[in-house]
Design an enzyme around this catalytic site. Structure first.
Site, PDB file in Angstrom:
ATOM      1  N   GLU A  75      -6.579  -7.550  -0.688  1.00  0.00           N
ATOM      2  CA  GLU A  75      -7.009  -7.582   0.711  1.00  0.00           C
ATOM      3  C   GLU A  75      -8.447  -7.105   0.824  1.00  0.00           C
ATOM      4  O   GLU A  75      -8.837  -6.142   0.154  1.00  0.00           O
ATOM      5  CB  GLU A  75      -6.201  -6.595   1.574  1.00  0.00           C
ATOM      6  CG  GLU A  75      -4.762  -6.903   1.790  1.00  0.00           C
ATOM      7  CD  GLU A  75      -4.117  -5.813   2.661  1.00  0.00           C
ATOM      8  OE1 GLU A  75      -4.830  -5.172   3.458  1.00  0.00           O
ATOM      9  OE2 GLU A  75      -2.912  -5.597   2.516  1.00  0.00           O
ATOM     10  N   GLU A  84       0.837  -1.208   0.000  1.00  0.00           N
ATOM     11  CA  GLU A  84       0.000   0.000   0.000  1.00  0.00           C
ATOM     12  C   GLU A  84       0.870   1.256   0.000  1.00  0.00           C
ATOM     13  O   GLU A  84       0.800   2.076   0.924  1.00  0.00           O
ATOM     14  CB  GLU A  84      -0.944  -0.005   1.195  1.00  0.00           C
ATOM     15  CG  GLU A  84      -1.998  -1.078   1.121  1.00  0.00           C
ATOM     16  CD  GLU A  84      -3.076  -0.941   2.187  1.00  0.00           C
ATOM     17  OE1 GLU A  84      -2.850  -0.263   3.210  1.00  0.00           O
ATOM     18  OE2 GLU A  84      -4.162  -1.522   2.009  1.00  0.00           O
TER      19      GLU A  84
END
Ligand code: GLA
Ligand code: GLA
Length: 656
Positions: A316, A159
């Site tokens: 995710e 991320e």
């Protein structure tokens, strides 16, 4: 906008299938647990895990000490269990020895304070020292696992930009100046673009330019915009540096990183990132609220279009509660599968969770996982295993393309950034919410829509551009050509106001779109909190109004204001241009009001629902070639007639 022709999927053998799995953090558990993990993964139908994301401290315990033995064992165990590895480059969180030796890799916040270690991702994207150490680790990993049979993909960092999206350090300042030189060439051009004659900001030397650190008054808005652009670029540039190492040593292994197309994350322009990854991967977490489910669909939809219509990887999401919201409710029965399958409906060919085994220690110990604290004897694990079996049975979906809708909603990160800057007519405006409201309204009417980046070709019958604030000349031309060719454009308040430098298009708003829309606005009329205005079509506006005049005989007034300062003036307009049209909505109607307005606009654009009347609003329809996905938007069962009964929060996948 995805570079579809460059896409590569996982390195693996065998028939196409939908992948299933999670982040796997074995370093948090004793060795004896690992074989147990692999056994339970198989029981759950897991096919792939992301390993090593936060393993730097374990893999490199000191500057010249390496420990790969444990990861070798994990990789071998996974392979033995037939499970693939999306192997992380492990650079997400630098270990304490590194930040102690080189505190100059740490982030600096806007006030000039050091962002200390203690959490994660506390590194500067522009630090040459960080990069040197990180790339060394990447090289070691690539060399060691190049030939490993479990290695299916590389997962760069994690991320990128989640915590280190903006850094105000001296490294950032130097890199910012370098980027600006490249963008503008001369200081004269920069001074012009930034409008530096305002408040005596004219630069006479590049060295005078600093990042927008905490200042005495409002900061130059074009400086803010360029710093936002630069910060996004700096992260991408860092990603490219890792990718170059991986490509050198493992040219046959695809490289990706997990995007965050999800509520509240806006610092990365993922349209610019999409061309950099071999396959698009996204993380998504639901934020509770009345439009939570629709927002999930919206984000999945946009992610699929970033992927250029190719399959993408849901890297995710959560099986149940997260731990980072003020209150973290568990998911309701059926929600886990519905959330996952909604992503699949919008083109995901892999469904993964954070994380495999719920942590006992650390900041995320209350975050749900596939294997919860309660163990395999739990509703969550049963739901996880059921979904695994369901995905395995859906292998025919893998690789199938999404079928385009008739309506598109344009999404533009730069308009998002700029429309929400301060010193504006209102600070209550929310770009993402307005776009989502249109999406919800379309779902309420049973209309399928594609959420597409603004740079994509304009080819839908109707294109909705909510708060398209920044409209450079080239975009105005594209929109004009689209309408001239018979397209139906719909836009809203605060659109078409500024150019690429955040300078106003003069002569009356919305400068860039004024002639196309056949309207002219002299002044904005933002509304105070709680203030509402009534419209002649029975809807109610909030947030915004315009002092608007119709300037073209072909512009029809669809609704006018009945109350407030603009009473008697046009509120919603539509200009017919050949067989196309350009419509304008000057206030915030919300999903309810938009679903009153839309039927007329849709009908005139010859767009109709693909759902039976009794299903519209209750069910979302998404189509991949060969499969129709019917997703229950409600907490009640829905009767699908010949196709059976859709349970609350259920998803039915019907071959077509
Ligand atoms: C992000 C991170 C994960 C984890 C989850 C928790 O997506 O990538 O490491 O922190 O959030 O929701
Ligand atoms: C003050 C300042 C002006 C201007 C106005 C705006 O009065 O002196 O330069 O910024 O505020 O309201």
């Amino acid at each position: 906008m995805g570079n579809a022709e460059n896409r590569r999927w996982l390195r693996r053998a065998g028939q196409a299938r939908l992948e299933y799995g999670a982040d796997y953090n074995p370093e948090q558990w004793p060795r004896e647990v690992w074989p147990e993990d692999v056994r339970a993964m198989r029981a759950a139908g897991v096919t792939i895990v992301s390993v090593g994301i936060f393993s730097w401290a374990r893999l490199q315990p000191g500057p010249d000490r390496w420990d790969f033995a444990w990861l070798d064992e994990v990789m071998d165990l996974l392979h033995g269990g037939g499970i693939l590895a999306d192997l992380a480059t492990a650079t997400a969180s630098p270990p304490p020895w590194l930040t102690t030796a080189y505190p100059e890799i740490l982030l600096i916040d806007q006030r000039g304070n050091t962002v200390w270690p203690g959490g994660r991702q506390h590194w500067r994207p522009t630090s040459p020292i960080f990069r040197e150490h990180a790339l060394r680790l990447v090289r070691e990993l690539a060399l060691r696992y190049a030939g490993h049979p479990a290695l299916a993909a590389w997962h760069v960092g994690n991320e990128l930009g989640a915590h280190n999206g903006h850094d105000f350090s001296d490294d950032a300042a130097a890199a910012f100046r370098h980027w600006l030189r490249h963008r503008y060439g001369t200081l004269t051009a920069l001074n012009e673009a930034w409008g530096t004659d305002f408040w005596s900001q004219r630069y006479t030397d590049w060295a005078q330019i600093i990042p927008p650190r905490q200042a005495a008054a409002q900061i130059n808005p074009t400086c803010l915009l360029d710093f936002q652009r630069f910060s996004d670029y700096a992260l991408r540039e860092y990603y490219r540096a890792e990718r170059a190492v991986l490509r050198k040593f493992t040219p046959d292994v695809p490289v990706t990183t997990n995007f965050m197309v999800m509520p509240g994350v806006r610092r990365m322009d993922y349209a610019a990132w999409a061309g950099e990854v071999d396959f698009v991967a996204n993380d998504h977490y639901v934020v509770p609220g009345p439009q939570a489910r629709d927002e999930l669909s919206f984000s999945a939809n946009l992610t699929g279009h970033l992927a250029g219509g190719q399959p993408w990887f849901l890297m995710e999401h959560s099986t149940s509660a997260v731990n980072w919201q003020p209150v973290n409710p568990a998911k309701k029965p059926g929600e886990l599968a519905r959330d996952s399958l909604t992503h699949v409906a919008h083109g995901a060919d892999a469904v993964c969770f954070f994380q495999w085994r719920q942590s006992r220690a650390g900041a995320e110990k209350y975050h749900s996982a596939m294997l919860p604290h309660a163990g395999e004897q739990s509703a969550v694990f049963r739901a996880v295993a059921e979904l695994g079996a369901r995905l395995a049975a859906l292998s025919s979906v893998a690789g199938s393309a999404r079928v385009p809708a008739d309506v598109a909603i344009l999404f533009d990160w730069e308009s998002w950034w700029v429309a929400e800057q301060d010193s504006h007519p209102t600070d209550r405006l929310r770009y993402h919410q307005e776009a989502l409201d249109w999406y919800t309204a379309l779902l309420d009417l049973g209309i399928r829509a594609d959420v597409v980046p603004v740079g994509d070709p304009l080819r839908h019958r109707m294109v909705i551009a909510p708060i398209l604030h920044m409209v450079p000349g080239s975009l105005a031309d594209r929109l004009g050509a689209y309408v001239a060719e018979g397209g139906h454009l719909v836009t809203t308040y605060f659109s078409g106001i500024v150019d690429q430098n955040d300078h106003i298009w003069p002569g009356g708003y919305p400068g860039a779109l004024r002639d196309l829309l056949g309207i002219r606005i002299e002044e904005f009329g933002p509304l105070l909190d709680g203030e509402t205005v009534e419209l002649s079509n029975g809807t109610v506006g909030t947030l915004w109004t315009d002092h608007l005049d119709v300037t073209d005989p072909a512009t029809e007034v669809l609704a006018e204001y009945r109350s407030g300062d603009q009473a008697g003036r046009a509120a919603i307009t539509r200009r017919a241009i050949g067989s196309g049209s350009a419509a304008y909505v000057s206030t915030r109607l919300g999903p309810r009001g938009l679903s009153v307005l839309l039927p007329d606009l849709l009908e005139r654009a010859a767009v109709s629902s693909e759902l039976a009347p009794e299903l519209r609003g209750r069910v979302e329809l998404a189509i991949r070639s060969g499969h129709r996905f019917l997703i229950n938007r409600t907490d009640e069962p829905v009767d699908l007639g010949v196709d059976g009964l859709l349970p609350p929060r259920g998803v039915q996948i019907i071959p077509r």
